[in-house]
Write an enzyme that holds these catalytic residues in place. Structure first.
Site, PDB file in Angstrom:
ATOM      1  CG  HIS A 127      -0.057  -0.020   2.567  1.00 27.45           C
ATOM      2  ND1 HIS A 127       0.185  -1.033   3.390  1.00 27.45           N
ATOM      3  CD2 HIS A 127       0.015   1.618   3.050  1.00 27.45           C
ATOM      4  CE1 HIS A 127       1.106  -0.320   4.605  1.00 27.45           C
ATOM      5  NE2 HIS A 127       0.796   1.379   4.162  1.00 27.45           N
ATOM      6  CG  ASP A 157      -0.132  -4.466   2.446  1.00 31.26           C
ATOM      7  OD1 ASP A 157      -0.101  -3.816   1.484  1.00 31.26           O
ATOM      8  OD2 ASP A 157      -0.156  -3.671   3.167  1.00 31.26           O
ATOM      9  N   GLY A 230       3.222   6.951   8.006  1.00 37.24           N
ATOM     10  CA  GLY A 230       4.459   6.732   7.556  1.00 37.24           C
ATOM     11  C   GLY A 230       6.116   5.615   8.020  1.00 37.24           C
ATOM     12  CB  SER A 232       3.094   1.619   6.491  1.00 35.97           C
ATOM     13  OG  SER A 232       1.826   1.627   7.100  1.00 35.97           O
ATOM     14  CB  THR A 248       1.681  -4.638   8.001  1.00 37.22           C
ATOM     15  OG1 THR A 248       3.102  -4.862   7.558  1.00 37.22           O
ATOM     16  CG2 THR A 248       0.769  -4.336   6.883  1.00 37.22           C
ATOM     17  CB  ALA A 249      -1.868  -2.370   9.765  1.00 37.75           C
ATOM     18  CB  ILE A 250      -1.710   1.471  13.766  1.00 39.92           C
ATOM     19  CG1 ILE A 250      -2.159   2.600  12.665  1.00 39.92           C
ATOM     20  CG2 ILE A 250       0.400   1.222  13.700  1.00 39.92           C
ATOM     21  CD1 ILE A 250      -1.582   3.320  13.006  1.00 39.92           C
ATOM     22  CG  LEU A 287      -8.466 -26.435  -1.936  1.00 42.42           C
ATOM     23  CD1 LEU A 287      -8.881 -27.155  -0.388  1.00 42.42           C
ATOM     24  CD2 LEU A 287      -7.363 -27.953  -2.618  1.00 42.42           C
ATOM     25  N   GLY A 288      -9.904 -23.707  -5.290  1.00 43.63           N
ATOM     26  CA  GLY A 288     -10.954 -23.248  -6.118  1.00 43.63           C
ATOM     27  C   GLY A 288     -12.784 -23.750  -5.054  1.00 43.63           C
TER      28      GLY A 288
END
Length: 385
Positions: A127, A157, A230, A232, A248-250, A287-288
């Site tokens: 991202h 991500d 910032g 990330s 990655t995230a908060i 697997l689908g």
């Protein structure tokens, strides 16, 4: 008798005098290195004696990891339509704009990244560089270089960049897979709010966090080390400076750190990096099927114990790997290659680790009876970038 008491008193006095001198001039001679040792006040305040820094400071770990953490600046050009001007030659000459013409504006954002190879490969978040028209990377020593996206994996991500010119770069030391424990000290290094490289400290609050709705495959490290916008793509390192994850995230209601941050573990980042560098993309087993978590109500409907675990197959893609292998709607998958799966996240994760083209043995319940089913795993279709 009085003479003996006098000798004893003199001996005690001499011993006390020696102890006072040693305590004043050479207190290190009295230190005991073992459990329960009380550190001097200077050490407790963060000013440890020389040679004992590792016990109370993370400066060595930061010095090892920080040079490999970079600032990532991305630019996206946006076409902005202009409001047509009246058909007046004077106005057109004044503004220098013709009716119907648009101008291009640059929108700049920032993030962080980690140099993982001396040849210029950088790990960051997808991202951070998604839809960027230009990427610039700034090193801690002040050097700058442009970069291009070698490959990206939206499912985790993560993205891999390659610097254009700089080589022989300070690369991060990757920690062993699955070496973290809850309670371990970790350091987050990145560029929060664009203020410059910053290090924050905390502990591993939890492992294996999922169900957050952030990625397709979630297996996050949760930490209370302060992570802000910032950060990330930046580094999460252990106390020795080894890379254990990519921030990655908060979780935040205010936009700032609230003590709940998430990082992608190094075992996931390492596989993504290797696959992208070798082939330009990440290939995962598939697997689908349309899986559904077991609930007490569904367990009752299938006449199973209330606490039964497994994943119900709610749909099977026509001509997909599962359909070709004989998996049916209503089957309950309880294991993959002998490893128990309790929910949809576990099933997707286990299948994703099977190389496409190889067989996976599914332990299933069909009409209440256990059975093993061999399915040739396919390649998961990639998400459009």
């Amino acid at each position: 008798m009085r003479r003996y008491w006098l000798i004893f008193a003199q001996a005690v006095t001499v011993c006390l005098a020696i102890l006072f001198v040693v305590t004043t001039l050479r207190p290190d001679l009295l230190r005991v290195n073992g459990p329960g040792t009380v550190l001097p006040a200077t050490a407790a305040a963060g000013r440890a004696p020389a040679g004992d820094v590792g016990a109370v400071s993370y400066a060595d770990g930061v010095a090892k990891a920080a040079p490999s953490v970079v600032n990532v600046f991305t630019t996206k050009h946006v076409n902005v339509p202009l409001i047509p001007l009246p058909d007046d030659p004077v106005l057109r000459q004044l503004f220098g704009q013709m009716p119907g013409v648009s101008r291009r504006e640059a929108s700049t954002s920032l993030g962080s990244g980690v140099i993982v190879n001396a040849d210029g490969y950088v790990l960051t978040n997808y991202h951070v560089v998604q839809a960027a028209d230009a990427i610039e990377v700034a090193l801690r020593d002040g050097r700058r270089d442009t970069a291009k996206v070698v490959g990206a994996d939206p499912d985790t991500d993560l993205a891999v960049l390659k610097l254009s010119k700089l080589r022989e770069l300070p690369a991060a030391t990757l920690a062993p897979d699955k070496g973290l424990r809850v309670g371990d000290v970790v350091l987050a290094i990145g560029n929060p709010f664009g203020v410059g490289q910053t290090t924050t400290q905390g502990i591993v609050s939890a492992l294996g966090r999922n169900g957050l709705g952030l990625n397709t495959y979630e297996n996050f490290i949760q930490t209370d080390a302060a992570i802000n916008p910032g950060n990330s793509g930046g580094a999460l390192v252990d106390a020795y400076g080894n890379l254990v994850g990519i921030n990655t995230a908060i979780y935040s209601e205010s936009g700032g750190s609230m003590g709940i941050g998430f990082a992608t573990p190094i075992e996931i980042a390492r596989k993504v990096l290797d696959d992208i560098v070798k082939t330009g993309a990440v290939k995962r087993g598939w697997l689908g099927v349309e899986p559904q978590d077991m609930t007490p109500e569904l367990a009752r409907a299938f006449e199973l114990p209330r606490d039964a675990a497994g994943v119900i197959i709610a749909g099977v893609m026509r001509d997909g790997p599962a359909a070709r292998g004989g998996l049916r709607v209503g089957d309950i998958v309880q294991s993959v290659n002998g490893k128990r799966v309790a929910d949809t996240v576990g099933l997707l994760s286990e299948i994703a680790q099977v190389p496409p083209g190889q067989r996976a043995t599914l332990g299933i319940l069909r009409s209440g009876k256990p059975a093993d089913l061999a399915v040739v795993v396919g390649t998961r279709p990639g998400k459009p970038r």
